[in-house]
Design a protein around this motif. Structure first.
Motif, PDB file in Angstrom:
ATOM      1  N   CYS A  77     -23.805 -32.188 -13.186  1.00 33.24           N
ATOM      2  CA  CYS A  77     -24.979 -32.640 -12.520  1.00 33.24           C
ATOM      3  C   CYS A  77     -25.269 -32.479 -11.103  1.00 33.24           C
ATOM      4  CB  CYS A  77     -24.598 -34.541 -12.001  1.00 33.24           C
ATOM      5  SG  CYS A  77     -25.651 -35.180 -11.457  1.00 33.24           S
ATOM      6  N   GLY A  78     -26.263 -31.294 -10.958  1.00 31.74           N
ATOM      7  CA  GLY A  78     -26.597 -30.974 -10.192  1.00 31.74           C
ATOM      8  C   GLY A  78     -26.084 -29.757  -8.872  1.00 31.74           C
ATOM      9  N   GLU A  79     -25.230 -29.402 -10.004  1.00 30.51           N
ATOM     10  CA  GLU A  79     -24.705 -28.307  -9.653  1.00 30.51           C
ATOM     11  C   GLU A  79     -24.731 -26.881  -9.346  1.00 30.51           C
ATOM     12  OE1 GLU A  79     -20.820 -28.249  -8.115  1.00 30.51           O
ATOM     13  OE2 GLU A  79     -21.756 -29.841  -8.044  1.00 30.51           O
ATOM     14  N   ARG A  80     -24.325 -26.122  -8.603  1.00 29.33           N
ATOM     15  CA  ARG A  80     -24.593 -24.545  -8.740  1.00 29.33           C
ATOM     16  C   ARG A  80     -24.995 -23.841  -9.970  1.00 29.33           C
ATOM     17  NH1 ARG A  80     -22.336 -25.765  -3.653  1.00 29.33           N
ATOM     18  NH2 ARG A  80     -20.145 -24.218  -4.665  1.00 29.33           N
ATOM     19  N   ALA A  81     -25.501 -23.409 -10.003  1.00 27.55           N
ATOM     20  CA  ALA A  81     -25.616 -22.578 -11.551  1.00 27.55           C
ATOM     21  C   ALA A  81     -24.695 -21.749 -11.689  1.00 27.55           C
ATOM     22  CB  ALA A  81     -26.613 -21.868 -11.864  1.00 27.55           C
ATOM     23  N   ASN A  82     -23.998 -21.098 -10.997  1.00 27.93           N
ATOM     24  CA  ASN A  82     -23.163 -20.116 -10.945  1.00 27.93           C
ATOM     25  C   ASN A  82     -21.728 -21.098 -11.260  1.00 27.93           C
ATOM     26  OD1 ASN A  82     -22.932 -21.522  -8.686  1.00 27.93           O
ATOM     27  ND2 ASN A  82     -21.521 -19.428  -7.616  1.00 27.93           N
ATOM     28  N   GLU A  83     -21.995 -22.427 -11.499  1.00 29.68           N
ATOM     29  CA  GLU A  83     -20.756 -22.585 -12.175  1.00 29.68           C
ATOM     30  C   GLU A  83     -20.555 -22.993 -13.352  1.00 29.68           C
ATOM     31  OE1 GLU A  83     -19.832 -26.203  -9.129  1.00 29.68           O
ATOM     32  OE2 GLU A  83     -19.634 -24.924  -7.751  1.00 29.68           O
ATOM     33  N   VAL A  84     -22.313 -23.860 -13.272  1.00 27.05           N
ATOM     34  CA  VAL A  84     -21.913 -24.152 -14.864  1.00 27.05           C
ATOM     35  C   VAL A  84     -22.210 -22.295 -15.379  1.00 27.05           C
ATOM     36  CG1 VAL A  84     -23.777 -25.128 -15.996  1.00 27.05           C
ATOM     37  CG2 VAL A  84     -23.723 -25.661 -13.626  1.00 27.05           C
ATOM     38  N   VAL A  85     -22.832 -21.849 -15.313  1.00 26.74           N
ATOM     39  CA  VAL A  85     -22.488 -20.070 -16.399  1.00 26.74           C
ATOM     40  C   VAL A  85     -21.448 -20.218 -16.124  1.00 26.74           C
ATOM     41  CG1 VAL A  85     -22.351 -18.115 -16.073  1.00 26.74           C
ATOM     42  CG2 VAL A  85     -24.827 -19.449 -15.070  1.00 26.74           C
ATOM     43  N   GLU A  86     -19.686 -20.800 -15.277  1.00 28.15           N
ATOM     44  CA  GLU A  86     -18.498 -20.458 -15.819  1.00 28.15           C
ATOM     45  C   GLU A  86     -18.308 -20.713 -16.790  1.00 28.15           C
ATOM     46  OE1 GLU A  86     -15.105 -20.412 -12.834  1.00 28.15           O
ATOM     47  OE2 GLU A  86     -16.974 -19.108 -11.779  1.00 28.15           O
ATOM     48  N   ILE A  87     -18.505 -22.019 -17.157  1.00 25.63           N
ATOM     49  CA  ILE A  87     -18.349 -23.130 -17.954  1.00 25.63           C
ATOM     50  C   ILE A  87     -18.592 -22.332 -19.516  1.00 25.63           C
ATOM     51  CG2 ILE A  87     -17.830 -25.543 -18.896  1.00 25.63           C
ATOM     52  CD1 ILE A  87     -18.830 -26.558 -16.521  1.00 25.63           C
ATOM     53  N   PHE A  88     -19.866 -21.948 -19.052  1.00 25.75           N
ATOM     54  CA  PHE A  88     -20.183 -21.015 -20.737  1.00 25.75           C
ATOM     55  C   PHE A  88     -18.961 -20.074 -20.794  1.00 25.75           C
ATOM     56  CE2 PHE A  88     -23.868 -24.257 -19.781  1.00 25.75           C
ATOM     57  CZ  PHE A  88     -24.087 -24.262 -21.579  1.00 25.75           C
ATOM     58  N   LYS A  89     -19.300 -19.076 -20.204  1.00 29.07           N
ATOM     59  CA  LYS A  89     -18.497 -17.891 -20.299  1.00 29.07           C
ATOM     60  C   LYS A  89     -16.715 -17.531 -20.640  1.00 29.07           C
ATOM     61  CE  LYS A  89     -19.097 -14.285 -17.417  1.00 29.07           C
ATOM     62  NZ  LYS A  89     -19.160 -13.641 -15.602  1.00 29.07           N
ATOM     63  N   GLU A  90     -15.878 -18.596 -19.776  1.00 32.39           N
ATOM     64  CA  GLU A  90     -15.158 -19.373 -20.051  1.00 32.39           C
ATOM     65  C   GLU A  90     -14.620 -19.863 -21.196  1.00 32.39           C
ATOM     66  OE1 GLU A  90     -12.049 -21.129 -16.971  1.00 32.39           O
ATOM     67  OE2 GLU A  90     -13.090 -19.687 -16.107  1.00 32.39           O
ATOM     68  N   PHE A  91     -15.194 -21.257 -21.801  1.00 32.06           N
ATOM     69  CA  PHE A  91     -14.544 -21.939 -22.607  1.00 32.06           C
ATOM     70  C   PHE A  91     -15.213 -21.700 -23.925  1.00 32.06           C
ATOM     71  CE2 PHE A  91     -13.648 -24.777 -19.588  1.00 32.06           C
ATOM     72  CZ  PHE A  91     -14.163 -26.346 -19.579  1.00 32.06           C
ATOM     73  N   PRO A  92     -16.258 -20.541 -24.093  1.00 35.27           N
ATOM     74  CA  PRO A  92     -15.806 -20.299 -25.723  1.00 35.27           C
ATOM     75  C   PRO A  92     -14.332 -19.716 -25.669  1.00 35.27           C
ATOM     76  CG  PRO A  92     -17.992 -19.710 -24.104  1.00 35.27           C
ATOM     77  CD  PRO A  92     -17.432 -20.315 -23.439  1.00 35.27           C
ATOM     78  N   GLU A  93     -13.728 -18.717 -25.067  1.00 38.22           N
ATOM     79  CA  GLU A  93     -13.428 -18.003 -25.098  1.00 38.22           C
ATOM     80  C   GLU A  93     -11.456 -18.127 -25.200  1.00 38.22           C
ATOM     81  OE1 GLU A  93     -13.524 -14.900 -21.588  1.00 38.22           O
ATOM     82  OE2 GLU A  93     -15.498 -14.716 -22.236  1.00 38.22           O
ATOM     83  N   LEU A  94     -11.765 -19.302 -24.964  1.00 38.57           N
ATOM     84  CA  LEU A  94     -10.168 -19.988 -24.529  1.00 38.57           C
ATOM     85  C   LEU A  94      -9.653 -20.749 -26.029  1.00 38.57           C
ATOM     86  CD1 LEU A  94     -11.118 -22.193 -21.053  1.00 38.57           C
ATOM     87  CD2 LEU A  94      -9.457 -19.840 -21.617  1.00 38.57           C
ATOM     88  N   ILE A  95      -8.898 -20.597 -26.277  1.00 39.24           N
ATOM     89  CA  ILE A  95      -8.103 -21.009 -27.664  1.00 39.24           C
ATOM     90  C   ILE A  95      -7.771 -23.465 -26.544  1.00 39.24           C
ATOM     91  CG2 ILE A  95      -6.651 -21.071 -29.228  1.00 39.24           C
ATOM     92  CD1 ILE A  95      -8.821 -19.149 -29.456  1.00 39.24           C
ATOM     93  N   ASP A  96      -7.937 -23.774 -27.814  1.00 42.03           N
ATOM     94  CA  ASP A  96      -6.978 -25.101 -27.489  1.00 42.03           C
ATOM     95  C   ASP A  96      -5.924 -25.457 -28.041  1.00 42.03           C
ATOM     96  OD1 ASP A  96      -6.679 -27.787 -27.379  1.00 42.03           O
ATOM     97  OD2 ASP A  96      -8.330 -28.713 -28.330  1.00 42.03           O
ATOM     98  N   PRO A  97      -4.785 -25.714 -27.287  1.00 42.01           N
ATOM     99  CA  PRO A  97      -2.948 -25.433 -27.499  1.00 42.01           C
ATOM    100  C   PRO A  97      -3.248 -26.670 -28.784  1.00 42.01           C
ATOM    101  CG  PRO A  97      -3.507 -26.487 -25.552  1.00 42.01           C
ATOM    102  CD  PRO A  97      -4.764 -25.934 -25.384  1.00 42.01           C
ATOM    103  N   ARG A  98      -3.579 -27.301 -28.548  1.00 43.19           N
ATOM    104  CA  ARG A  98      -3.645 -29.065 -29.989  1.00 43.19           C
ATOM    105  C   ARG A  98      -3.754 -28.453 -30.925  1.00 43.19           C
ATOM    106  NH1 ARG A  98      -6.905 -32.672 -28.025  1.00 43.19           N
ATOM    107  NH2 ARG A  98      -5.473 -34.600 -28.897  1.00 43.19           N
ATOM    108  N   THR A  99      -4.804 -27.365 -31.746  1.00 49.16           N
ATOM    109  CA  THR A  99      -5.591 -27.596 -32.556  1.00 49.16           C
ATOM    110  C   THR A  99      -5.586 -26.111 -32.887  1.00 49.16           C
ATOM    111  OG1 THR A  99      -7.897 -27.021 -31.443  1.00 49.16           O
ATOM    112  CG2 THR A  99      -7.472 -29.415 -32.118  1.00 49.16           C
ATOM    113  N   GLY A 100      -5.966 -24.576 -31.679  1.00 48.55           N
ATOM    114  CA  GLY A 100      -5.703 -23.882 -32.308  1.00 48.55           C
ATOM    115  C   GLY A 100      -7.039 -22.670 -32.170  1.00 48.55           C
ATOM    116  N   HIS A 101      -8.102 -24.114 -31.997  1.00 45.61           N
ATOM    117  CA  HIS A 101      -8.800 -23.293 -33.343  1.00 45.61           C
ATOM    118  C   HIS A 101     -10.150 -23.633 -31.101  1.00 45.61           C
ATOM    119  CE1 HIS A 101      -9.528 -24.586 -37.233  1.00 45.61           C
ATOM    120  NE2 HIS A 101      -8.383 -25.023 -36.811  1.00 45.61           N
ATOM    121  N   ASN A 102     -10.857 -23.119 -31.130  1.00 47.43           N
ATOM    122  CA  ASN A 102     -11.122 -22.580 -30.577  1.00 47.43           C
ATOM    123  C   ASN A 102     -12.197 -24.095 -29.593  1.00 47.43           C
ATOM    124  OD1 ASN A 102     -13.778 -21.359 -27.721  1.00 47.43           O
ATOM    125  ND2 ASN A 102     -13.584 -20.307 -29.669  1.00 47.43           N
ATOM    126  N   LEU A 103     -11.767 -24.235 -28.328  1.00 49.21           N
ATOM    127  CA  LEU A 103     -11.844 -24.956 -26.824  1.00 49.21           C
ATOM    128  C   LEU A 103     -12.832 -25.563 -27.139  1.00 49.21           C
ATOM    129  CD1 LEU A 103     -10.343 -26.614 -25.359  1.00 49.21           C
ATOM    130  CD2 LEU A 103     -11.155 -25.494 -23.605  1.00 49.21           C
TER     131      LEU A 103
END
Length: 400
Positions: A77-103
């Motif tokens: 909410c009203g954050e700088r764009a680079n911080e939001v881009v970081e979420i979009f870049k980082e999260f698809p690469e992370l594996i959820d430890p609970r399910t083993g699927h993509n976070l």
């Protein structure tokens, strides 16, 4: 398929549940400074105020990766764009430890950067909460995070000014406190009509201008939220992350009999009392450090140095955590119980040092062993090796 579309006014709470009891379980986040010292309840509310650069966003990202929830909703909410881009870049690469699927499969991101319209900024926070309530009605555990609610309050201020409403303190709307309270009250644990339970836990960040925690948004949020995780500039400057101030922060859930019972069953009997003991050690260490700084190393008794170093041990081992290390980033509750128990046991002992230099040297060695232990896999040979080394190190000192 338009039959799948559901329309709902975002400012109106979804109320399809039988009752809304008080929270009775703890939501584990894997962050020691939160779980051990100021636990967050499942269906609870909390907020993270702190100056710019103190690590609010990194802390929220760490919680979103490892929190015990079925659905994560992140409202930028009203954050700088680079911080939001970081979420979009980082999260698809992370594996959820609970399910083993993509976070990303259980994450919803509502993106509203600082260059987007003011009205959208106000709506984004309500949208996040409404989607959370929708999943809660399915019997799921939802964690909603807003970064940052200060920008939402600024949007409320701008719209209020344009509507020529009577301004309150700092030109915010007169009813800012009521708006924030109404919003936070939408979170909670609910019992659904079919007997199942669902929950929405809300965690917002507040970015007060100049780190001033006495401004209206922080003050109003403090009245509404039950957990307060104050990030301190001093801790951030000395690279003590997460920079959660152990003395300023609190969790009112520790006062709930239901939560105390849950902690006694899940972790250990009288856990809340152990937490208060740890806070007392840190408080006494801070007072001793102030005395040492005023009177000098030689000007105070050796006990003062011992008190200070015991609080440093607790700080380095329990309160500090490396969010970028694969093992230390997520600390399960079993591990927290073991580590905290070991540290409290050491803090209760009297070592009887003769001079302050010997005291500092001993505790620095001890902190180093514990830090290595934090980077070792739980219950691995390496971990147990450090456990034995610490026991030997203590016995050497106590036998002198």
């Amino acid at each position: 398929d338009l039959t799948m579309v559901q329309k709902w006014p975002v400012k109106q709470a979804v109320r399809c549940y039988a009752e809304k009891p008080r929270p009775s379980r703890v939501m584990e986040t894997g962050v020691r400074a939160i779980d051990t010292f100021n636990p967050m309840a499942e269906g609870g509310t909390g907020f993270i105020p702190g100056p710019f650069g103190a690590g609010k966003t990194v802390l929220q990202h760490a919680i979103s990766k490892q929190a015990d929830a079925d659905v994560i909703i992140m409202v930028a909410c009203g954050e700088r764009a680079n911080e939001v881009v970081e979420i979009f870049k980082e999260f698809p690469e992370l594996i959820d430890p609970r399910t083993g699927h993509n976070l990303m499969e259980r994450t919803i991101i509502i993106c509203n950067t600082s260059n987007m319209p003011v009205a959208a900024r106000e709506a984004s926070v309500y949208t996040g909460m409404t989607i959370g309530e929708y999943y809660r009605a399915m019997g799921l555990k939802v964690l909603v995070m807003a970064d940052s609610t200060s920008r939402w309050a600024q949007a409320l201020r701008e719209m209020s000014n344009r509507l020529e409403e009577l301004p309150g303190q700092d030109a915010f709307p007169m009813d800012l406190s009521a708006i924030i309270s109404n919003f936070y009250s939408r979170a909670g644990l609910v019992k659904l009509n079919n007997g199942a339970t669902g929950s929405v836990t809300f965690l917002g960040t507040v970015s007060p201008a100049g780190g001033n925690l006495k401004e209206p948004v922080t003050e109003s949020t403090k009245k509404a939220a039950r957990c307060f995780y104050a990030l301190s500039q001093g801790r951030a400057d000395s690279k003590r992350y997460p920079a959660i101030d152990p003395l300023e922060s609190y969790s009112k859930y520790l006062e709930y009999p239901e939560i105390r019972e849950y902690l006694d069953e899940r972790i250990e009997k009288h856990w809340a009392d152990l937490v208060y003991e740890g806070k007392t050690i840190i408080q006494r260490g801070k007072e001793a450090n102030d005395q040492i700084n005023i009177l000098g190393d030689d000007g105070v008794p050796v006990e003062y140095h011992e008190r200070f170093w015991k609080s440093e041990l607790l700080d380095f081992v329990i309160l500090q955590q490396d969010a970028f290390d694969d093992i230390d980033a997520n600390c399960p509750i079993e591990r927290q119980k073991t580590m905290y128990g070991m540290v409290i046991d050491i803090c209760r002992r009297d070592f009887g040092f003769t001079d302050f230099e010997r005291c500092a040297q001993f505790f620095k060695g001890l902190i180093n062993l514990f830090r290595q232990m934090n980077y070792s896999e739980w219950r691995s040979e390496k971990f147990e090796g450090y456990e034995r080394q610490i026991a030997d190190y203590l016995n050497q000192q106590l036998s002198k």
